[in-house]
Design an enzyme around this catalytic site. Structure first.
Site, PDB file in Angstrom:
ATOM      1  N   GLY A  33       0.731  -1.182   0.110  1.00  0.00           N
ATOM      2  CA  GLY A  33       0.125   0.245   0.174  1.00  0.00           C
ATOM      3  C   GLY A  33       0.912   0.898  -0.047  1.00  0.00           C
ATOM      4  CG  ASP A  51       5.516   0.962   5.052  1.00  0.00           C
ATOM      5  OD1 ASP A  51       5.476   2.032   5.090  1.00  0.00           O
ATOM      6  OD2 ASP A  51       4.589   0.016   5.696  1.00  0.00           O
TER       7      ASP A  51
HETATM    8  P1  ADP Z   1      -3.443   0.715   6.025  1.00  0.00           P
HETATM    9  O1  ADP Z   1      -2.686  -0.656   6.135  1.00  0.00           O
HETATM   10  O2  ADP Z   1      -3.070   1.477   6.883  1.00  0.00           O
HETATM   11  O3  ADP Z   1      -5.067   0.186   5.546  1.00  0.00           O
HETATM   12  P2  ADP Z   1      -2.930   1.265   2.822  1.00  0.00           P
HETATM   13  O4  ADP Z   1      -1.411   1.340   2.474  1.00  0.00           O
HETATM   14  O5  ADP Z   1      -3.473  -0.157   3.067  1.00  0.00           O
HETATM   15  O6  ADP Z   1      -2.742   1.246   4.963  1.00  0.00           O
HETATM   16  O7  ADP Z   1      -4.055   1.630   2.974  1.00  0.00           O
HETATM   17  C1  ADP Z   1      -4.426   2.906   3.345  1.00  0.00           C
HETATM   18  C2  ADP Z   1      -5.501   3.704   1.983  1.00  0.00           C
HETATM   19  O8  ADP Z   1      -3.952   4.548   1.197  1.00  0.00           O
HETATM   20  C3  ADP Z   1      -5.894   3.018   1.176  1.00  0.00           C
HETATM   21  O9  ADP Z   1      -7.326   3.956   0.386  1.00  0.00           O
HETATM   22  C4  ADP Z   1      -5.153   2.651  -0.486  1.00  0.00           C
HETATM   23  O10 ADP Z   1      -6.024   2.966  -1.686  1.00  0.00           O
HETATM   24  C5  ADP Z   1      -5.044   3.812  -0.453  1.00  0.00           C
HETATM   25  N1  ADP Z   1      -3.305   4.469  -1.004  1.00  0.00           N
HETATM   26  C6  ADP Z   1      -2.195   3.090  -1.430  1.00  0.00           C
HETATM   27  N2  ADP Z   1      -1.441   3.733  -2.164  1.00  0.00           N
HETATM   28  C7  ADP Z   1      -1.206   4.824  -2.547  1.00  0.00           C
HETATM   29  C8  ADP Z   1      -0.442   6.452  -2.828  1.00  0.00           C
HETATM   30  N3  ADP Z   1       0.509   6.463  -3.172  1.00  0.00           N
HETATM   31  N4  ADP Z   1      -0.843   8.050  -2.489  1.00  0.00           N
HETATM   32  C9  ADP Z   1      -1.983   7.610  -1.316  1.00  0.00           C
HETATM   33  N5  ADP Z   1      -3.213   6.365  -0.607  1.00  0.00           N
HETATM   34  C10 ADP Z   1      -2.692   5.479  -1.306  1.00  0.00           C
END
Ligand code: ADP
Length: 174
Positions: free
Chosen positions: A31, A33
């Site tokens: 995601g 991260d």
């Molecule tokens: P968590 O493990 O806290 O749920 P995630 O990274 O899986 O975190 O997702 C958190 C949100 O960020 C989701 O809505 C996802 O679609 C979104 N997301 C993923 N990649 C990006 C990015 N590059 N920029 C902004 N938002 C993102």
């Protein structure tokens, strides 16, 4: 404090600090991260490893936040926060709110004036988007901070619409 909603990728934001929805290991994941470490390069992970070794041997607790530099990202700092995994049986709202409060506290310490947040916990951690958006917007509105611009960077239309509803507040017709 100005709240802005942006559809897009958090790794492309020109802000003082971008918030990472990290996991407690601080050693990277998927995601947001994964995107931050991929685009930001290895310096961020190296700093995360040092933080692990020096201060967070058992991992960064859920609801807390810690900063590193931002490597090659067009930001100065990355603030890593650990969102709670959504639970159907336990109310973890306070932990999600804490992510936003603690991230802003760290931003204040750094002197950051503009901060970009993703929808913490609303991806792999399973938080329903509308509720995640309400908690995010309400918490930053209620937090006293020297940050002057908060930018929610939403990946996709569903996330953008949910944050838009949260910013507008409840529809008076319903
Ligand atoms: P968590 O493990 O806290 O749920 P995630 O990274 O899986 O975190 O997702 C958190 C949100 O960020 C989701 O809505 C996802 O679609 C979104 N997301 C993923 N990649 C990006 C990015 N590059 N920029 C902004 N938002 C993102």
């Amino acid at each position: 404090m100005d709240i802005r909603l942006v559809r897009g990728d958090i790794t492309e934001q020109h802000v003082d600090a971008v918030v990472n929805a990290a996991n407690s290991s601080l050693l990277g994941g998927g995601g947001v991260d994964g995107a931050i470490h991929r685009r930001g390069g290895p310096d961020i992970l190296a700093e995360c490893r040092e933080l692990r070794a020096s201060k967070y041997g058992r991992g960064l607790p859920t609801g807390r936040a810690v900063a590193t530099t931002a490597g090659r990202l067009p930001a100065r700092w990355v603030i890593h926060t650990v969102g709670p995994v959504h639970s159907a049986t336990e109310d973890r709202t306070e932990l999600l709110a804490s992510c936003y409060r603690e991230s802003l506290r760290v931003a204040d310490e750094l002197g950051a004036r503009s901060v970009a947040f993703p929808a913490v916990s609303a991806g792999v951690y399973g938080w329903p988007m509308d509720d995640a958006a309400r908690v995010a917007v309400r918490t930053v509105q209620e937090t006293s901070t020297t940050v002057s611009e908060i930018r929610f960077v939403l990946f996709g239309d569903e996330a953008y619409a949910a944050f838009d509803r949260a910013v507008r507040g409840p529809d008076p017709k319903h």
